[in-house]
Write a protein that holds these residues in place. Structure first.
Motif, short mmCIF file in Angstrom:
data_model
loop_
_atom_site.label_atom_id
_atom_site.label_comp_id
_atom_site.label_asym_id
_atom_site.label_seq_id
_atom_site.Cartn_x
_atom_site.Cartn_y
_atom_site.Cartn_z
N SER A 50 -3.61 18.39 63.63
CA SER A 50 -2.55 18.39 64.65
C SER A 50 -3.16 18.50 66.03
CB SER A 50 -1.61 19.57 64.42
OG SER A 50 -0.97 19.41 63.19
N ASN A 51 -4.14 19.41 66.18
CA ASN A 51 -4.76 19.58 67.49
C ASN A 51 -5.46 18.30 67.94
OD1 ASN A 51 -3.98 22.16 67.95
ND2 ASN A 51 -5.74 23.07 66.94
N LEU A 52 -6.20 17.69 66.99
CA LEU A 52 -6.90 16.45 67.33
C LEU A 52 -5.92 15.35 67.72
CD1 LEU A 52 -9.74 16.20 64.67
CD2 LEU A 52 -10.03 16.07 67.14
N LEU A 53 -4.86 15.24 66.91
CA LEU A 53 -3.89 14.17 67.19
C LEU A 53 -3.23 14.37 68.55
CD1 LEU A 53 -2.14 13.63 63.73
CD2 LEU A 53 -3.57 12.02 64.97
N LEU A 54 -2.93 15.62 68.85
CA LEU A 54 -2.28 15.88 70.14
C LEU A 54 -3.22 15.64 71.32
CD1 LEU A 54 -0.04 18.93 69.23
CD2 LEU A 54 0.70 16.62 69.81
N SER A 55 -4.52 15.63 71.04
CA SER A 55 -5.48 15.36 72.12
C SER A 55 -5.71 13.86 72.29
CB SER A 55 -6.83 16.01 71.80
OG SER A 55 -6.65 17.34 71.46
N GLU A 97 -6.43 5.54 69.00
CA GLU A 97 -7.30 6.70 68.85
C GLU A 97 -6.76 7.59 67.72
OE1 GLU A 97 -9.10 8.00 72.95
OE2 GLU A 97 -7.76 9.54 72.19
N ALA A 98 -5.45 7.77 67.72
CA ALA A 98 -4.82 8.62 66.70
C ALA A 98 -5.05 8.07 65.30
CB ALA A 98 -3.33 8.75 66.98
N TYR A 99 -5.03 6.74 65.15
CA TYR A 99 -5.23 6.15 63.83
C TYR A 99 -6.64 6.45 63.31
CZ TYR A 99 -1.11 3.46 65.16
OH TYR A 99 0.13 3.10 65.56
N VAL A 100 -7.61 6.43 64.23
CA VAL A 100 -8.99 6.74 63.83
C VAL A 100 -9.07 8.20 63.35
CG1 VAL A 100 -11.37 6.97 64.63
CG2 VAL A 100 -9.98 5.03 65.38
N VAL A 101 -8.47 9.09 64.14
CA VAL A 101 -8.47 10.52 63.79
C VAL A 101 -7.77 10.71 62.44
CG1 VAL A 101 -7.44 12.75 64.40
CG2 VAL A 101 -8.59 11.38 66.14
N LEU A 102 -6.66 10.03 62.29
CA LEU A 102 -5.87 10.15 61.07
C LEU A 102 -6.69 9.73 59.84
CD1 LEU A 102 -2.95 10.94 60.67
CD2 LEU A 102 -2.31 8.53 60.77
N GLY A 103 -7.39 8.61 59.98
CA GLY A 103 -8.20 8.10 58.88
C GLY A 103 -9.29 9.09 58.50
N ARG A 104 -9.99 9.61 59.51
CA ARG A 104 -11.09 10.55 59.23
C ARG A 104 -10.57 11.84 58.61
NH1 ARG A 104 -15.06 9.94 64.43
NH2 ARG A 104 -15.66 7.82 63.99
N GLU A 133 4.38 15.18 58.09
CA GLU A 133 5.28 15.55 59.19
C GLU A 133 4.51 15.81 60.47
OE1 GLU A 133 7.79 18.73 57.90
OE2 GLU A 133 9.03 17.38 56.69
N ALA A 134 3.37 16.49 60.33
CA ALA A 134 2.57 16.79 61.52
C ALA A 134 2.07 15.48 62.16
CB ALA A 134 1.38 17.68 61.15
N CYS A 135 1.62 14.57 61.31
CA CYS A 135 1.13 13.27 61.82
C CYS A 135 2.26 12.50 62.48
CB CYS A 135 0.56 12.43 60.67
SG CYS A 135 -0.94 13.11 60.01
N ALA A 136 3.41 12.51 61.82
CA ALA A 136 4.54 11.74 62.36
C ALA A 136 4.94 12.29 63.73
CB ALA A 136 5.72 11.83 61.40
N LEU A 137 4.98 13.60 63.82
CA LEU A 137 5.39 14.21 65.09
C LEU A 137 4.38 13.89 66.19
CD1 LEU A 137 7.77 15.93 65.94
CD2 LEU A 137 6.36 17.96 65.62
N ALA A 138 3.09 14.01 65.84
CA ALA A 138 2.05 13.72 66.83
C ALA A 138 2.09 12.25 67.23
CB ALA A 138 0.68 14.07 66.25
#
Lengths: 121, 394
Positions: free
Chosen positions: B78-83, B89-96, B211-216
């Motif tokens: 969540s923290n990473l996604l919000l940054s 960028e979020a998709y890369v974070v999400l994948g990792r 849910e966290a990913c969706a919100l971010a």
């Protein structure tokens, strides 16, 4: 597998009576078998059940768990104990399984049946 | 040792063993002494209960550790996604992060496309194949708005987007934010793992992660939309002056570093005021939109077209010499002139424009100087009779 128990004919008093044989070591399989027999005997109705364990030697933890679960589908349950060891078994069952239906230990058969008659519909 | 000691010996031995942590001591068969038999039997049953309680406690502890690890990872995610600044960028974070969280599984994240009639793969991991895109109706989780679980041994309906004939267990978790599904988190266990991968706890964690990913992602998208809106002209959808100036500064820097060409073109529709006066502002808007379409279709994706005034456009053409910029604009002029514009059944007069081109570094090395040179050339084009391009310094 030799039967560890027998059912008395389901009579007019509306009480299902099971008695464990001398030296019975009650396992999970025995427990499942007797529970299935009870539900067949009472056609799945909430039964008033009398269990005579005076001659039983031991009841395994798994068997107690099966009985504990099944007891919640009864109307009432009376356990008839005799010797100190069977009283320990009965108390353990009641204390740890905590059936949600009226359950009591007796050392006198007539008192047990009198108590159960209150729950016969 | 007296008789009473003898009698209690077995009991003492059992209690001592249990006290030392051995919950499986030897329970002797006692005969002819009901009191001791009852005590031994009671101790035996107590030990059995302790063993069972310990096993249950161990199980719960293990589950709590998994939950704790999962929550920590989720918090990190969540923290990473919000940054993240952008969806990419979020998709890369999400994948990792998904790889870390669901290392033993294969999986994918799909998000709705703009039209919402298809969900598209944004990231995937693991060895098992996943679809690149599919209609939302192919996923039970998206259709029902809740988790859909298919066990390897079960008879549940598999989603159509999963690979057919697979004996894997799979789970689809809708990614919901503010009541809207953004996409779906799809997890697949290898056939060898059977059904044990998707425990109720794993499902709860997956729902929380989705849910966290969706919100971010919803937040990032909203931020991107607002940022984009602040840089775009609402009538034509072109970039605005602010964006054009920032881009020009950046492109000048790049042209300097790479010693490459860079040209800018100021372009102004001819007699636009007259068009507005005669046919109304809506007709003028139509002309602006049509001219925009031609402009955008005529340049490379690396070129930047922006609307910098009422009927004034600025083109930034990285890598283009002033001559090629002039040639390109002349071709655009012909296309624009060939447009047949109608407004409420009235044919509008042919649209022409004047343009002034300037290039870096010959006509200026700063954005201001370059734009001033292009503006002067545009002014010359207007004074020379309009419908033409003038190259600065020519």
């Amino acid at each position: 597998m030799e039967d560890t128990h027998f059912w008395e004919p389901f009579g007019s008093d509306g009480i299902a009576k099971i008695r464990y044989t001398a030296g019975a070591i009650v396992t999970e399989d025995d427990a499942r078998k007797s529970v299935a027999e009870l539900f067949a005997l009472t056609s799945g109705r909430r039964a008033v059940v009398f269990v005579d364990i005076r001659k039983a030697k031991s009841v395994s933890r798994e068997a107690r768990a099966v009985f504990g679960e099944a007891a919640n589908r009864y109307a009432a349950l009376a356990l008839l104990a005799g010797s100190l060891p069977t009283q320990v078994i009965a108390n353990f069952f009641i204390g740890l399984s905590r059936p949600k239906v009226p359950t009591q230990m007796f050392t006198d058969e007539e008192k047990a049946l009198t108590w159960l008659r209150r729950y016969v519909a | 040792m007296n008789a009473e000691d003898d009698r209690l010996g077995p009991v003492i031995r059992i209690i001592t063993s249990i006290a030392k942590g051995d919950l499986h001591p030897e329970f002797p068969d006692i005969a002819n002494d009901p009191e001791i038999e009852a005590i031994v039997l009671g101790l035996r049953m107590l030990a059995e209960e302790l063993v069972a309680s310990r096993a249950e406690l161990d199980g719960r502890t293990a589950e709590l550790e998994i939950l704790n690890k999962g929550l920590l990872r989720l918090s990190d995610l969540s923290n990473l996604l919000l940054s993240c600044d952008t969806s990419a960028e979020a998709y890369v974070v999400l994948g990792r992060s998904a790889r870390e969280m669901y290392g033993e599984l294969s999986g994918a994240v799909y998000l709705y496309g703009a039209s919402r009639d298809v969900v598209e793969l944004v990231t995937s991991w693991g060895d098992l194949p996943v679809a690149n895109s599919f209609p939302p109706a192919d996923c039970w989780a998206l259709r029902r708005g809740r988790v859909h679980h298919v066990s390897a041994s079960g008879t549940e309906l598999a989603c159509r987007h999963t690979v057919e004939g697979d004996l894997s267990s799979a789970m689809c978790v809708p990614m919901l934010a503010q009541g809207e599904a953004l996409g779906v988190l799809h997890l697949v266990g290898a056939p060898a793992l059977g059904d044990r991968v998707f425990t109720p706890l794993a499902e709860r964690l997956a729902v929380a992660a989705a849910e966290a990913c969706a919100l971010a992602l919803a937040t990032i998208r909203l931020r991107e939309k607002l940022a984009d809106q602040s840089l775009r002209d609402s009538l034509t959808g072109l970039y605005n002056r602010r964006y054009a100036e920032e881009t020009l500064l950046r492109e000048i820097g790049r042209a300097k570093r790479e010693a490459s060409a860079l040209s800018v073109v100021m372009l102004d529709l001819d007699h636009f005021k007259r068009l507005n006066d005669e046919f109304g502002h809506d007709a003028g808007d139509t002309a602006l939109r049509e001219a925009t379409t031609v402009l955008v279709e005529s340049v490379r994706t690396s070129d930047v077209v922006s609307r910098v005034g009422g009927e004034e456009f600025l083109l930034i053409l990285p890598g283009a010499s002033i001559e090629s910029a002039g040639q390109k604009i002349d071709k655009v002029r012909e296309k624009v002139k060939a447009l047949e514009l109608f407004y409420r059944g009235h044919r509008l007069p042919p649209l022409t424009f004047s343009a002034g081109a300037a290039s870096f570094p010959a006509n200026g090395v700063t954005p201001e100087a370059l734009l001033r040179a292009a503006d002067s050339a545009l002014y010359e084009a207007k004074h020379a009779g309009r419908d033409r391009t003038v190259l600065a310094g020519a």
